[in-house]
Design a protein around this motif. Structure first.
Motif, PDB file in Angstrom:
ATOM      1  N   UNK A  29       0.628  -1.025   0.061  1.00  0.00           N
ATOM      2  CA  UNK A  29      -0.131  -0.571  -0.285  1.00  0.00           C
ATOM      3  C   UNK A  29       0.736   1.241   0.390  1.00  0.00           C
ATOM      4  N   UNK A  30       1.906   0.743   0.813  1.00  0.00           N
ATOM      5  CA  UNK A  30       2.588   2.550   0.638  1.00  0.00           C
ATOM      6  C   UNK A  30       3.910   2.410  -0.736  1.00  0.00           C
ATOM      7  N   UNK A  31       4.584   1.753  -0.847  1.00  0.00           N
ATOM      8  CA  UNK A  31       5.165   1.977  -1.381  1.00  0.00           C
ATOM      9  C   UNK A  31       5.618   0.990  -3.085  1.00  0.00           C
ATOM     10  N   UNK A  32       4.484  -0.011  -2.749  1.00  0.00           N
ATOM     11  CA  UNK A  32       5.005  -1.235  -4.295  1.00  0.00           C
ATOM     12  C   UNK A  32       5.749  -2.353  -4.359  1.00  0.00           C
ATOM     13  N   UNK A  33       4.993  -2.524  -5.398  1.00  0.00           N
ATOM     14  CA  UNK A  33       6.109  -4.079  -5.616  1.00  0.00           C
ATOM     15  C   UNK A  33       7.688  -3.495  -5.649  1.00  0.00           C
ATOM     16  N   UNK A  34       8.076  -2.448  -6.452  1.00  0.00           N
ATOM     17  CA  UNK A  34       9.297  -2.459  -6.297  1.00  0.00           C
ATOM     18  C   UNK A  34       9.551  -1.786  -5.403  1.00  0.00           C
ATOM     19  N   UNK A  35       9.965  -0.938  -4.682  1.00  0.00           N
ATOM     20  CA  UNK A  35      10.596  -0.208  -3.777  1.00  0.00           C
ATOM     21  C   UNK A  35      10.284  -1.102  -2.238  1.00  0.00           C
ATOM     22  N   UNK A  36       8.821  -2.179  -2.762  1.00  0.00           N
ATOM     23  CA  UNK A  36       8.699  -2.993  -1.042  1.00  0.00           C
ATOM     24  C   UNK A  36      10.092  -4.022  -1.197  1.00  0.00           C
ATOM     25  N   UNK A  37      10.544  -4.424  -3.143  1.00  0.00           N
ATOM     26  CA  UNK A  37      11.360  -5.388  -2.922  1.00  0.00           C
ATOM     27  C   UNK A  37      13.035  -5.671  -2.997  1.00  0.00           C
ATOM     28  N   UNK A  38      12.751  -4.016  -3.196  1.00  0.00           N
ATOM     29  CA  UNK A  38      14.384  -2.804  -3.165  1.00  0.00           C
ATOM     30  C   UNK A  38      15.631  -3.752  -1.895  1.00  0.00           C
ATOM     31  N   UNK A  39      16.167  -4.771  -2.157  1.00  0.00           N
ATOM     32  CA  UNK A  39      17.151  -5.158  -1.158  1.00  0.00           C
ATOM     33  C   UNK A  39      18.163  -3.981  -0.529  1.00  0.00           C
ATOM     34  N   UNK A  40      18.631  -2.750  -1.369  1.00  0.00           N
ATOM     35  CA  UNK A  40      19.107  -1.929  -0.880  1.00  0.00           C
ATOM     36  C   UNK A  40      18.225  -0.934   0.482  1.00  0.00           C
ATOM     37  N   UNK A  41      17.639  -1.092  -0.034  1.00  0.00           N
ATOM     38  CA  UNK A  41      16.348  -0.072   0.378  1.00  0.00           C
ATOM     39  C   UNK A  41      15.524  -0.299   1.978  1.00  0.00           C
TER      40      UNK A  41
END
Length: 145
Positions: A29-41
């Motif tokens: 809901x907050x970040x979407x799939x891409x940012x949610x799965x971003x390991x560095x983030x």
């Protein structure tokens, strides 16, 4: 004689509605799939929150810097074992600080569900490819902070 089953519960016991599985819809809901799965983030945000916790519990910046140098001077660990270590150490820290980690997690998850729009806005303003969660003004050479 110690009953090992009593002191060593099975590792495979996982509730179907685990805290981890209930965090995922919030992440989407907050970040979407891409940012949610971003390991560095995720690394950066975990480190930030970890530092904020130990700061609140009295750890100094000097101690934190010493530990960073110590950890990065050693061989890289195995991720699953390190997650286990985090969980055990967090539980031990909470015991020492008189905190209920489960209640704190539930309270925070409920709180951040009310902040989805604000968190999205903060994410949109975040500097790209930076470990910092906000833009930090750069000082002009010779100027005072």
């Amino acid at each position: 004689m110690i009953n090992n089953e009593q002191h060593n519960p099975p590792v495979s016991a996982t509730p179907t509605d685990s805290f981890q599985s209930r965090v995922q819809p919030w992440m989407m809901a907050c970040f979407g799939a891409k940012i949610s799965a971003d390991g560095a983030e995720r690394n950066h945000r975990f480190l930030e929150e970890s530092l904020e916790l130990v700061q609140a519990c009295g750890c100094t910046a000097s101690e934190a810097h010493q530990l960073v140098d110590y950890v990065y001077g050693r061989p890289v660990g195995e991720r699953a074992q390190e997650v286990g270590g985090i969980m055990v150490t967090l539980a031990a820290l909470c015991l020492a600080q008189g905190l209920d980690m489960h209640a704190a997690g539930e309270t925070e998850l409920a709180r951040i569900w009310t902040k989805v729009e604000a968190i999205r806005a903060k994410q949109a303003e975040k500097p790209k490819h930076s470990p910092l969660p906000v833009a930090v003004p750069t000082l002009v050479s010779g100027s005072a902070p």
